[in-house]
Design an enzyme around this catalytic site. Sequence first.
Site, PDB file in Angstrom:
ATOM      1  N   ASN A  10     -24.745  42.130  17.278  1.00 53.16           N
ATOM      2  CA  ASN A  10     -25.570  40.839  16.644  1.00 53.16           C
ATOM      3  C   ASN A  10     -25.248  41.126  15.235  1.00 53.16           C
ATOM      4  OD1 ASN A  10     -27.271  39.208  15.608  1.00 53.16           O
ATOM      5  ND2 ASN A  10     -29.039  40.331  15.870  1.00 53.16           N
ATOM      6  N   TRP A  11     -24.180  40.040  14.837  1.00 54.10           N
ATOM      7  CA  TRP A  11     -23.629  40.132  13.241  1.00 54.10           C
ATOM      8  C   TRP A  11     -24.515  39.624  12.504  1.00 54.10           C
ATOM      9  CZ3 TRP A  11     -18.072  37.598  13.795  1.00 54.10           C
ATOM     10  CH2 TRP A  11     -17.519  38.310  15.060  1.00 54.10           C
ATOM     11  N   LYS A  12     -25.823  38.961  12.854  1.00 48.87           N
ATOM     12  CA  LYS A  12     -26.652  38.500  11.941  1.00 48.87           C
ATOM     13  C   LYS A  12     -26.106  37.442  10.869  1.00 48.87           C
ATOM     14  CE  LYS A  12     -29.583  42.525  12.855  1.00 48.87           C
ATOM     15  NZ  LYS A  12     -30.667  43.586  12.233  1.00 48.87           N
ATOM     16  N   HIS A  99     -36.070  38.361  18.517  1.00 47.06           N
ATOM     17  CA  HIS A  99     -35.790  39.083  17.459  1.00 47.06           C
ATOM     18  C   HIS A  99     -36.715  39.636  16.243  1.00 47.06           C
ATOM     19  CE1 HIS A  99     -33.606  41.545  14.761  1.00 47.06           C
ATOM     20  NE2 HIS A  99     -32.549  41.855  15.726  1.00 47.06           N
ATOM     21  N   GLU A 101     -36.501  40.078  13.425  1.00 46.29           N
ATOM     22  CA  GLU A 101     -36.371  39.160  12.254  1.00 46.29           C
ATOM     23  C   GLU A 101     -36.931  37.779  12.144  1.00 46.29           C
ATOM     24  OE1 GLU A 101     -32.538  40.277  11.764  1.00 46.29           O
ATOM     25  OE2 GLU A 101     -32.703  42.676  11.322  1.00 46.29           O
ATOM     26  N   GLU A 171     -36.138  46.989  20.635  1.00 49.78           N
ATOM     27  CA  GLU A 171     -35.688  47.306  19.376  1.00 49.78           C
ATOM     28  C   GLU A 171     -37.028  47.708  18.355  1.00 49.78           C
ATOM     29  OE1 GLU A 171     -31.617  45.039  18.409  1.00 49.78           O
ATOM     30  OE2 GLU A 171     -33.181  43.705  17.604  1.00 49.78           O
ATOM     31  N   GLY A 177     -31.948  48.699  11.039  1.00 48.13           N
ATOM     32  CA  GLY A 177     -31.277  48.613   9.587  1.00 48.13           C
ATOM     33  C   GLY A 177     -31.853  49.808   8.739  1.00 48.13           C
ATOM     34  N   SER A 217     -30.494  50.760  14.587  1.00 51.48           N
ATOM     35  CA  SER A 217     -29.599  51.893  14.149  1.00 51.48           C
ATOM     36  C   SER A 217     -28.945  52.797  15.094  1.00 51.48           C
ATOM     37  CB  SER A 217     -30.488  53.085  13.227  1.00 51.48           C
ATOM     38  OG  SER A 217     -30.778  52.146  12.099  1.00 51.48           O
ATOM     39  N   GLY A 238     -26.403  46.149  15.207  1.00 50.61           N
ATOM     40  CA  GLY A 238     -26.382  45.347  14.299  1.00 50.61           C
ATOM     41  C   GLY A 238     -25.323  45.850  13.445  1.00 50.61           C
ATOM     42  N   GLY A 239     -25.862  46.573  12.246  1.00 47.12           N
ATOM     43  CA  GLY A 239     -24.738  46.901  11.233  1.00 47.12           C
ATOM     44  C   GLY A 239     -23.451  47.571  11.796  1.00 47.12           C
TER      45      GLY A 239
HETATM   46  P1  13P Z   1     -28.974  47.800  13.042  1.00 45.47           P
HETATM   47  O1  13P Z   1     -28.174  48.173  14.345  1.00 45.47           O
HETATM   48  O2  13P Z   1     -28.434  47.357  11.856  1.00 45.47           O
HETATM   49  O3  13P Z   1     -30.203  48.722  12.839  1.00 45.47           O
HETATM   50  O4  13P Z   1     -29.888  46.246  13.747  1.00 45.47           O
HETATM   51  C1  13P Z   1     -30.148  46.223  15.059  1.00 45.47           C
HETATM   52  C2  13P Z   1     -30.555  44.868  15.512  1.00 45.47           C
HETATM   53  O5  13P Z   1     -31.570  44.397  14.988  1.00 45.47           O
HETATM   54  C3  13P Z   1     -29.730  44.389  16.430  1.00 45.47           C
HETATM   55  O6  13P Z   1     -30.385  43.209  16.858  1.00 45.47           O
END
Ligand code: 13P
Length: 255
Positions: A10-12, A99, A101, A171, A177, A217, A238-239
């Site tokens: 997920n590149w956000k 999600h 967020e 999650e 993050g 993470s 994510g990251g």
């Molecule tokens: P991180 O891997 O950056 O913690 O993010 C997880 C995430 O929200 C994937 O959707």
Amino acid sequence: MKRKKIVAGNWKMNKKLLEAMRLSTEVIRAAGKLANGSVEVVLAPPAVYLHTTISMGKRVPQIKVAAQNCHHEASGAYTGEIAAPMLQSMEIDYVIIGHSERRKYFHEDHALLQQKVNTALAAGLSIIFCCGEPLDVREKEEQEQYVLQQLQESLFHLSADQWSKVVIAYEPVWAIGTGKTASPAQAQAMHAFIRQAVAKQYESKLADQLSILYGGSVKPSNATEIFANTDVDGGLIGGAALDTDSFMAIVKAIL
Ligand code: 13P
């Protein structure tokens, strides 16, 4: 039937066009070298890059493409929004729904998410439905009740047949993050709980076939121990998905 293993990036809201094209190209090339059927590698770029990504990934069966969001209506006067049927018409495979967020910054609640789930499935998309508790809930040890409610209010109205198009991503909000990962035992406990809840609501065969991904993470250094758990069928990253080497190291950790 064996459960599908899935690692999704997920590149956000990250990457400019050329960076996005480079990352897609590299991941698609690397994923193409993996044994077909061993793992599904899902790319979830920002919506503006979906068309490019799907065009580049088309010939690689190991690659699937996901949108990060869709609107709850199938069409209409909603300036700036993206509808599930549009995604389907581009041959997008998945849409991420719920999600944390989006729940937090865009105030998406259970009822809205239920509508999104319905609209996405009606359009023929598969969904990656996210659930997970914030820190204060975990500290009170109420995470099971919290996650169960998320499932009950947005997913448990579905028919058994519709579940073949559902993937769940657990999650925990406190692990997203933050560099803080759920321990392998915490992840396994929640994944097993989710599977049991689905088995109770439907039937165990359906629950056995449901892929449940862990997100929060995940890094090359912790992916192997997280993926080693019986009820963890992959990850939503994510990251660490923003770099080809780290993402592919995580993908390989599940093989
Ligand atoms: P991180 O891997 O950056 O913690 O993010 C997880 C995430 O929200 C994937 O959707």
